[in-house]
Design an enzyme around this catalytic site. Structure first.
Site, PDB file in Angstrom:
ATOM      1  N   TYR A 142      33.516  33.877  29.593  1.00 24.34           N
ATOM      2  CA  TYR A 142      33.949  32.562  29.117  1.00 24.34           C
ATOM      3  C   TYR A 142      33.210  32.136  27.842  1.00 24.34           C
ATOM      4  O   TYR A 142      33.652  31.258  27.121  1.00 24.34           O
ATOM      5  CB  TYR A 142      33.747  31.492  30.205  1.00 24.34           C
ATOM      6  CG  TYR A 142      34.620  31.681  31.429  1.00 24.34           C
ATOM      7  CD1 TYR A 142      35.784  32.435  31.369  1.00 24.34           C
ATOM      8  CD2 TYR A 142      34.283  31.115  32.646  1.00 24.34           C
ATOM      9  CE1 TYR A 142      36.577  32.615  32.486  1.00 24.34           C
ATOM     10  CE2 TYR A 142      35.078  31.287  33.758  1.00 24.34           C
ATOM     11  CZ  TYR A 142      36.225  32.048  33.672  1.00 24.34           C
ATOM     12  OH  TYR A 142      37.012  32.224  34.787  1.00 24.34           O
ATOM     13  N   LYS A 188      31.635  44.911  38.872  1.00 23.60           N
ATOM     14  CA  LYS A 188      32.678  45.923  38.667  1.00 23.60           C
ATOM     15  C   LYS A 188      31.987  47.101  37.966  1.00 23.60           C
ATOM     16  O   LYS A 188      32.372  47.537  36.862  1.00 23.60           O
ATOM     17  CB  LYS A 188      33.815  45.307  37.826  1.00 23.60           C
ATOM     18  CG  LYS A 188      35.058  46.144  37.725  1.00 23.60           C
ATOM     19  CD  LYS A 188      35.853  46.233  39.017  1.00 23.60           C
ATOM     20  CE  LYS A 188      37.020  47.191  38.851  1.00 23.60           C
ATOM     21  NZ  LYS A 188      37.658  47.578  40.095  1.00 23.60           N
ATOM     22  N   ASP A 220      36.969  43.782  43.383  1.00 24.86           N
ATOM     23  CA  ASP A 220      38.280  43.908  44.029  1.00 24.86           C
ATOM     24  C   ASP A 220      38.122  44.051  45.535  1.00 24.86           C
ATOM     25  O   ASP A 220      38.856  43.435  46.324  1.00 24.86           O
ATOM     26  CB  ASP A 220      39.093  45.080  43.424  1.00 24.86           C
ATOM     27  CG  ASP A 220      38.248  46.291  43.089  1.00 24.86           C
ATOM     28  OD1 ASP A 220      37.015  46.237  43.236  1.00 24.86           O
ATOM     29  OD2 ASP A 220      38.828  47.321  42.677  1.00 24.86           O
ATOM     30  N   ASP A 244      34.219  32.470  39.667  1.00 30.39           N
ATOM     31  CA  ASP A 244      35.265  31.454  39.559  1.00 30.39           C
ATOM     32  C   ASP A 244      36.407  31.793  40.517  1.00 30.39           C
ATOM     33  O   ASP A 244      36.872  30.965  41.309  1.00 30.39           O
ATOM     34  CB  ASP A 244      35.772  31.460  38.099  1.00 30.39           C
ATOM     35  CG  ASP A 244      36.585  30.234  37.754  1.00 30.39           C
ATOM     36  OD1 ASP A 244      36.733  29.351  38.616  1.00 30.39           O
ATOM     37  OD2 ASP A 244      37.082  30.174  36.614  1.00 30.39           O
ATOM     38  N   ASP A 248      37.122  30.163  44.581  1.00 28.44           N
ATOM     39  CA  ASP A 248      38.376  29.478  44.923  1.00 28.44           C
ATOM     40  C   ASP A 248      39.035  30.151  46.120  1.00 28.44           C
ATOM     41  O   ASP A 248      39.597  29.488  46.999  1.00 28.44           O
ATOM     42  CB  ASP A 248      39.344  29.478  43.733  1.00 28.44           C
ATOM     43  CG  ASP A 248      39.182  28.217  42.883  1.00 28.44           C
ATOM     44  OD1 ASP A 248      38.092  27.605  42.949  1.00 28.44           O
ATOM     45  OD2 ASP A 248      40.131  27.856  42.164  1.00 28.44           O
TER      46      ASP A 248
END
Ligand code: NAD
Length: 356
Positions: A142, A188, A220, A244, A248
């Protein structure tokens, strides 16, 4: 009498409605516990853009800097979607986090037994879930440079320095010590160089915390494991974008996004906010669930002000009110004795504290 200065940012959409209820509850609990709270309101988000032409005026940043804690509602709305990036409400929040040095976002996810059917997952999968997502908040993709979009090609860059990884890993290990002493670091590393540095650095930090068990998971797989067997997790440590998304996903276990608080810490002053956004679809209707914001206020008392007993009073009052069947409309289908408005829910929780 002890007293604390609280910077209050109500923001846009349902922000003002839910923050008002948190303040109602804070006023009752502070009176009961014998400390004072001095609130000062500041603008941020779309409302600030409308009032002064920027989503985050300097006075807001300065006011937060000199406060003991920041209580925040939410920002954003369709109305401001087409503004240039730096004028968007969300840019205000990103800038505030950066200016205050809030590099760690803590999102606890607990499932209330009374609302177990509200989750889209099976009760046996989620009963007893109690996990904490520790998300890095001021680095990663970000914020990474270079970034560009020339209409033909667009790119962002995921960057982490070793120091950024060390400080967020420490927050995760310190949190785990107070919980079930397990950290699962999510990355990852099979594909990304940045994740390989992340993994190696987390392993080095882990050496300072021999009592905490460390495991690693690819993001994943973590997304899959969260819905398959969430009880395996205690503290999930991860970077900005993975955190993020995973937080959620984890939030859905509780049955409503309106139940989950968060804190952003590590800098000059802690910032406390619900995990949800400004919900423009229900703004102004007095139907938003204020519990996530009230629980954020409880986290503020616990982590920034050290008022543990007051925080316990709020947490217990919420549990008891839910146990008695009071629900806002987002949870109205689940064993509701009474469906209440935003304001009624705040009042019922505040009354419960008075009567303890
Ligand atoms: P959202 O979280 O605002 O809403 C998603 C859905 O959940 C909506 O149906 C909404 O009605 C419902 N909801 C959210 N909070 C609720 C509550 N307390 N009680 C009952 N229902 C609730 O997400 P969105 O719709 O994707 O975004 C709306 C705006 O919020 C956008 O402008 C977005 O950028 C912004 N946003 C802000 C923050 C923040 O302030 N930290 C976070 C996320 C999104």
């Amino acid at each position: 009498m002890k007293s604390y200065d609280i910077a209050v940012i109500k923001g846009d959409g349902i922000g003002p409605e839910i923050v008002d209820e948190a303040i109602k509850v804070l006023n009752v609990v502070s009176k009961k516990e014998g400390f004072g709270l001095n609130y000062k309101e500041y603008l941020m988000g779309g409302c600030a853009y409308e009032a002064v032409g920027t989503p985050i005026p300097d006075v807001t940043i300065e006011g937060c800097r000199v406060s003991d804690a920041v209580l925040f509602g939410s920002i954003g709305g369709y109305k401001w979607d087409d503004l240039p990036r730096e004028m968007k409400p969300e840019s205000g929040l990103l800038k505030l986090r950066k200016e205050l040095g809030l590099f760690a976002n803590l999102r606890p996810v607990r499932v209330f037994d009374e609302l177990i059917e509200a989750s889209s997952l099976k009760p046996e999968v989620i009963q007893g879930v109690d996990l904490l997502v520790v998300r890095e908040l001021t680095g990663g993709i970000y914020f990474g440079e270079p970034r560009d979009n020339d209409g033909q090609t667009a790119y962002n860059t995921m960057v982490y320095t070793k120091d950024e990884i060390i400080r967020i890993a420490k927050v995760a290990f310190e949190s785990a010590i107070k919980r079930k002493k397990k950290v699962c670091s999510v990355d990852k590393a099979n594909v990304l160089e940045v994740s390989r540095l992340w993994r190696k650095t987390v392993e080095e930090v882990a050496l300072e915390y021999p009592e905490v068990e460390l495991s690693h998971m690819f993001v994943d797989n973590a997304a899959m494991q969260l819905v398959r067997d969430p009880k395996q997790f205690d503290v999930i440590l991860t970077g900005n974008i993975f955190g993020d998304i995973l937080s959620d996903e984890a939030s859905m276990m509780s049955g409503s996004i309106g139940l989950l608080p968060s804190s952003s810490i590590g800098g000059i002053v802690g910032l406390y906010e619900p995990i949800h956004g400004s919900a423009p679809d229900i703004a102004g209707k007095d139907i938003a669930n204020p519990i996530a914001t009230i629980l954020s206020a409880s986290m503020m008392l616990r982590y920034s002000l050290g008022e543990e007993k007051a925080a316990d009073l709020i947490d217990n009052a919420i549990k008891s009110v839910l146990h008695d069947g009071y629900r806002t409309s987002d949870l109205g289908k689940y064993h509701a004795k009474e469906v209440c408005s935003t304001q009624q829910m705040g009042l019922i929780i505040a009354d419960r504290i008075t009567k303890v």
